[in-house]
Write a protein that holds these residues in place. Structure first.
Motif, mmCIF file in Angstrom:
data_model
loop_
_atom_site.group_PDB
_atom_site.id
_atom_site.type_symbol
_atom_site.label_atom_id
_atom_site.label_comp_id
_atom_site.label_asym_id
_atom_site.label_seq_id
_atom_site.Cartn_x
_atom_site.Cartn_y
_atom_site.Cartn_z
ATOM 1 N N THR A 375 0.838 -1.199 0.000
ATOM 2 C CA THR A 375 0.000 0.000 0.000
ATOM 3 C C THR A 375 0.874 1.251 0.000
ATOM 4 N N GLY A 376 0.567 2.152 -0.903
ATOM 5 C CA GLY A 376 1.397 3.346 -1.052
ATOM 6 C C GLY A 376 2.401 3.220 -2.173
ATOM 7 N N GLY A 377 2.674 1.978 -2.587
ATOM 8 C CA GLY A 377 3.637 1.760 -3.666
ATOM 9 C C GLY A 377 2.994 1.567 -5.016
ATOM 10 N N TRP A 378 1.660 1.341 -5.030
ATOM 11 C CA TRP A 378 0.969 1.102 -6.289
ATOM 12 C C TRP A 378 0.581 2.409 -6.964
ATOM 13 N N SER A 379 0.585 2.388 -8.270
ATOM 14 C CA SER A 379 0.081 3.509 -9.064
ATOM 15 C C SER A 379 -1.217 3.052 -9.702
ATOM 16 N N LEU A 380 -2.337 3.611 -9.237
ATOM 17 C CA LEU A 380 -3.655 3.123 -9.653
ATOM 18 C C LEU A 380 -4.387 4.089 -10.578
ATOM 19 N N GLN A 381 -3.903 5.316 -10.671
ATOM 20 C CA GLN A 381 -4.582 6.286 -11.532
ATOM 21 C C GLN A 381 -4.438 5.890 -13.000
ATOM 22 N N GLY A 382 -5.548 5.824 -13.704
ATOM 23 C CA GLY A 382 -5.527 5.488 -15.116
ATOM 24 C C GLY A 382 -5.385 4.003 -15.404
ATOM 25 N N VAL A 383 -5.339 3.161 -14.365
ATOM 26 C CA VAL A 383 -5.197 1.714 -14.557
ATOM 27 C C VAL A 383 -6.572 1.092 -14.778
ATOM 28 N N ARG A 384 -6.750 0.372 -15.877
ATOM 29 C CA ARG A 384 -8.016 -0.303 -16.152
ATOM 30 C C ARG A 384 -8.236 -1.444 -15.136
ATOM 31 N N PRO A 385 -9.482 -1.768 -14.843
ATOM 32 C CA PRO A 385 -9.749 -2.829 -13.859
ATOM 33 C C PRO A 385 -9.024 -4.136 -14.167
ATOM 34 N N ALA A 386 -8.917 -4.495 -15.456
ATOM 35 C CA ALA A 386 -8.246 -5.750 -15.809
ATOM 36 C C ALA A 386 -6.759 -5.709 -15.482
ATOM 37 N N ASN A 387 -6.182 -4.505 -15.427
ATOM 38 C CA ASN A 387 -4.754 -4.375 -15.127
ATOM 39 C C ASN A 387 -4.491 -3.983 -13.683
ATOM 40 N N HIS A 388 -5.527 -3.975 -12.841
ATOM 41 C CA HIS A 388 -5.338 -3.637 -11.439
ATOM 42 C C HIS A 388 -4.349 -4.623 -10.819
ATOM 43 N N PRO A 389 -3.377 -4.147 -10.046
ATOM 44 C CA PRO A 389 -2.338 -5.052 -9.519
ATOM 45 C C PRO A 389 -2.885 -6.179 -8.650
ATOM 46 N N ARG A 390 -3.972 -5.922 -7.918
ATOM 47 C CA ARG A 390 -4.541 -7.015 -7.124
ATOM 48 C C ARG A 390 -5.058 -8.120 -8.043
ATOM 49 N N THR A 391 -5.695 -7.729 -9.158
ATOM 50 C CA THR A 391 -6.175 -8.715 -10.128
ATOM 51 C C THR A 391 -5.017 -9.502 -10.718
ATOM 52 N N ARG A 392 -3.940 -8.809 -11.069
ATOM 53 C CA ARG A 392 -2.781 -9.478 -11.667
ATOM 54 C C ARG A 392 -2.093 -10.406 -10.670
ATOM 55 N N LEU A 393 -2.033 -10.026 -9.396
ATOM 56 C CA LEU A 393 -1.434 -10.900 -8.384
ATOM 57 C C LEU A 393 -2.275 -12.172 -8.208
ATOM 58 N N ARG A 394 -3.584 -12.002 -8.241
ATOM 59 C CA ARG A 394 -4.457 -13.180 -8.146
ATOM 60 C C ARG A 394 -4.265 -14.089 -9.362
ATOM 61 N N GLN A 395 -4.108 -13.489 -10.530
ATOM 62 C CA GLN A 395 -3.861 -14.294 -11.734
ATOM 63 C C GLN A 395 -2.579 -15.088 -11.599
ATOM 64 N N TYR A 396 -1.531 -14.431 -11.101
ATOM 65 C CA TYR A 396 -0.250 -15.143 -10.999
ATOM 66 C C TYR A 396 -0.318 -16.230 -9.918
ATOM 67 N N ALA A 397 -1.070 -15.976 -8.859
ATOM 68 C CA ALA A 397 -1.238 -17.015 -7.837
ATOM 69 C C ALA A 397 -1.933 -18.243 -8.430
ATOM 70 N N ASN A 398 -2.958 -18.012 -9.235
ATOM 71 C CA ASN A 398 -3.640 -19.133 -9.891
ATOM 72 C C ASN A 398 -2.716 -19.816 -10.891
ATOM 73 N N TRP A 399 -1.958 -19.022 -11.641
ATOM 74 C CA TRP A 399 -0.987 -19.552 -12.608
ATOM 75 C C TRP A 399 -0.024 -20.509 -11.923
ATOM 76 N N THR A 400 0.571 -20.071 -10.819
ATOM 77 C CA THR A 400 1.596 -20.887 -10.157
ATOM 78 C C THR A 400 1.000 -22.079 -9.417
ATOM 79 N N ARG A 401 -0.268 -21.988 -9.046
ATOM 80 C CA ARG A 401 -0.910 -23.183 -8.485
ATOM 81 C C ARG A 401 -1.121 -24.225 -9.570
ATOM 82 N N GLN A 402 -1.514 -23.781 -10.765
ATOM 83 C CA GLN A 402 -1.729 -24.700 -11.870
ATOM 84 C C GLN A 402 -0.425 -25.243 -12.429
ATOM 85 N N ARG A 403 0.602 -24.383 -12.489
ATOM 86 C CA ARG A 403 1.899 -24.753 -13.072
ATOM 87 C C ARG A 403 3.024 -24.290 -12.139
#
Length: 528
Positions: A375-403
């Motif tokens: 918190t405080g390190g993210w840049s959220l202005q102008g970021v589309r919901p699909a590119n939100h860092p929390r969304t991307r972290l969840r994607q990578y967590a699912n990625w690494t669970r699968q592979r």
């Protein structure tokens, strides 16, 4: 000098440092000790190089490329050199086949005396000569000299684009950067009211000053300026000479933090990314004016040439990353960085460094907790919901669970990659090599079907293919060139449409053409 006999040499004397700078063009570059050219270069007056030395017969440092256009029959000649108190200025005639002759252009370049390149500056310093303080370092890169301004160092500091967990001063004191401070673009210290915690004391609040070199503090006279009395940390890029101490008012010692060993990237990659970022929001109005008049075949050759340079640079950076981190960690870092998109790469890289792949694959990592910790390190202005860092972290967590061992699976899949040519039309290359099937296979077998859309294409072009090429030596340039576009800065999409090089039928938009246009834009910006 480890170069062959020059076609048209010139020399001048840099009296304040007692050295001579000599620009010259050569017809080949040779490793030291060889007597014959090891690599033929197009044209007989290329590349243009410069070196410094103590006299005509000895003491010459290795030559540094000023310009080396890969265009057929390119050449440089009639060099002129001039010195000022701070810089060496070189002008010369240049031209290639697209110009019609080798005297068509008259470039002029300026390099600070603080080094024609950084390593030559250190020779001057060791010789006991004064070197002017500079807010810019000019350093030898893959394709010649590149600039690293002090402002870029400031950006790296404020974004935390380095391994903060390993930060320690030159005297060995561990330091935690709680907050980098408010970036001060006016007079005084670069960052105000930073929060710092040293391992041998509690948290302190004070200012931070950033310089390329520790000696710049003295050169700028900061110790005599009361505005700098609250400076509690001196951040520098290059390691100082042993025993160097930064002292504030009254002789107070200020800790020095060197960033170079902590950086997530090579200096040249930082400079290249900064150049791309600068271009990202530029208007594309000059693209059709300058390129639109070229015949289609000539435009295609130009874009492919710049695209090949961009590919080689990406493979070079991937190779450096593998050498620094190893294969598995290099893949892990690259994936999280690319998922961070352009706005949130530094915090993603910090997370990659603090939480290795084994933790993700073992289910030890909670993406929402990692997001909150930054918190405080993210840049959220102008970021589309699909590119939100929390969304991307969840994607990578699912990625690494699968592979959980996906770098090893990528390593195995690399042997099945097709060999494609950048010279054939994109539609033909994609059909012949079954690109849609390959894209689906990479998404499934490497990424566990966790990432799709344009972000998957960026992962493949900016991460997967350069890493595979750097590790195995496989020539993936053709695949990379014809791959699907992915996310692009608006200036590139506008430019491609204005040039009409991608018509959606015989020549659909492809990654390589977009990168070729980007390479041309970057070269134009560097020359202006």
């Amino acid at each position: 000098m480890s170069v062959s006999s020059p076609a048209s040499p010139d020399a001048g004397r840099l009296t304040r440092a007692g050295r001579i700078a000599r620009p010259r063009n050569v017809n080949a570059i040779k490793p030291a000790g060889e007597t014959r050219p090891s690599r033929k270069v197009a044209g007989d007056r290329t590349p243009l190089v410069i070196a410094t030395g103590t006299g005509p017969t000895g003491g010459w440092r290795p030559a540094v490329i000023i310009e080396a256009d890969g265009e057929r029959n390119a050449g440089y000649s009639y060099t002129a050199i001039h010195f000022t108190a701070e810089a060496v200025m070189v002008a010369y005639c240049a031209g290639g086949e697209s110009d019609g002759n080798r005297l068509a252009r008259l470039p002029a370049k300026r390099a600070l005396v603080s080094g024609v390149v950084e390593r030559q500056a250190r020779d001057v310093i060791r010789a006991g000569h004064e070197v002017p303080a500079a807010a810019l370092a000019e350093i030898q890169g893959l394709y010649g000299v590149f600039s690293f301004p002090e402002k870029l160092l400031q950006k790296i500091w404020v974004r935390g684009d380095f391994n903060r967990a390993a930060a320690s001063t030159t005297t060995g004191r561990r330091i935690r950067i709680v907050h980098p401070g408010k970036w001060n673009l006016l007079g005084g210290p670069d960052f105000l009211n930073a929060r710092l915690r040293f391992d041998d004391g509690g948290e302190i609040i004070g200012d931070v000053e950033a310089h390329l070199r520790a000696s710049d503090w003295d050169s700028h006279g900061h110790a005599l300026d009361p505005a700098y009395d609250r400076v509690r940390l001196h951040v520098v890029l290059f390691p100082p000479e042993p025993g160097r101490i930064t002292r504030g008012g009254g002789g107070r010692e200020i800790p020095i933090l060197v960033l170079l060993p902590l950086l997530h990237h090579d200096l040249e990659e930082f400079a290249a990314d900064e150049a791309v970022e600068t271009l990202a929001n530029r208007a594309a109005s000059r693209i059709p004016e300058e390129l639109g008049l070229l015949p289609a075949p000539e435009l295609g050759v130009l874009l492919r040439r710049h695209s090949l340079d961009r590919w080689r640079q990406k493979v070079h950076f991937a190779r450096l990353r593998i050498q620094r981190l190893g294969w598995e960690a290099a893949c892990h870092h690259a994936a999280l960085e690319i998922l961070g998109y352009r706005f949130n790469r530094p915090p993603m890289l910090r997370i990659a460094a603090e939480h290795p792949l084994a933790e993700w694959g073992g289910g030890e990592v909670q993406p929402d907790e990692l997001y909150q910790a930054e918190t405080g390190g993210w840049s959220l202005q102008g970021v589309r919901p699909a590119n939100h860092p929390r969304t991307r972290l969840r994607q990578y967590a699912n990625w690494t669970r699968q592979r959980p061992g996906w770098p090893a699976e990528l390593d195995a899949l690399a042997a099945a990659l097709p060999v494609a040519s950048a010279e054939v039309p994109t539609r033909e290359a994609r059909h012949r090599n079954k690109f849609p099937d390959l894209r689906e296979r990479l998404a499934r077998e490497v990424g566990g079907d966790s990432v799709g859309g344009t972000r998957l294409d960026n992962l493949i072009c900016d991460g997967v293919l350069p890493l595979v090429a750097a590790r195995t030596g496989f020539d993936a340039h053709g695949i990379w060139f014809h791959w699907f576009v992915g996310d692009l800065p608006p200036v590139l999409m506008t430019g491609l449409r204005a040039l009409g090089v991608c018509d959606g039928r015989a020549q659909p938009a492809c990654h390589g053409v977009a990168q070729g246009l980007l390479g041309w834009l970057l070269q134009r910006e560097a020359k202006t």
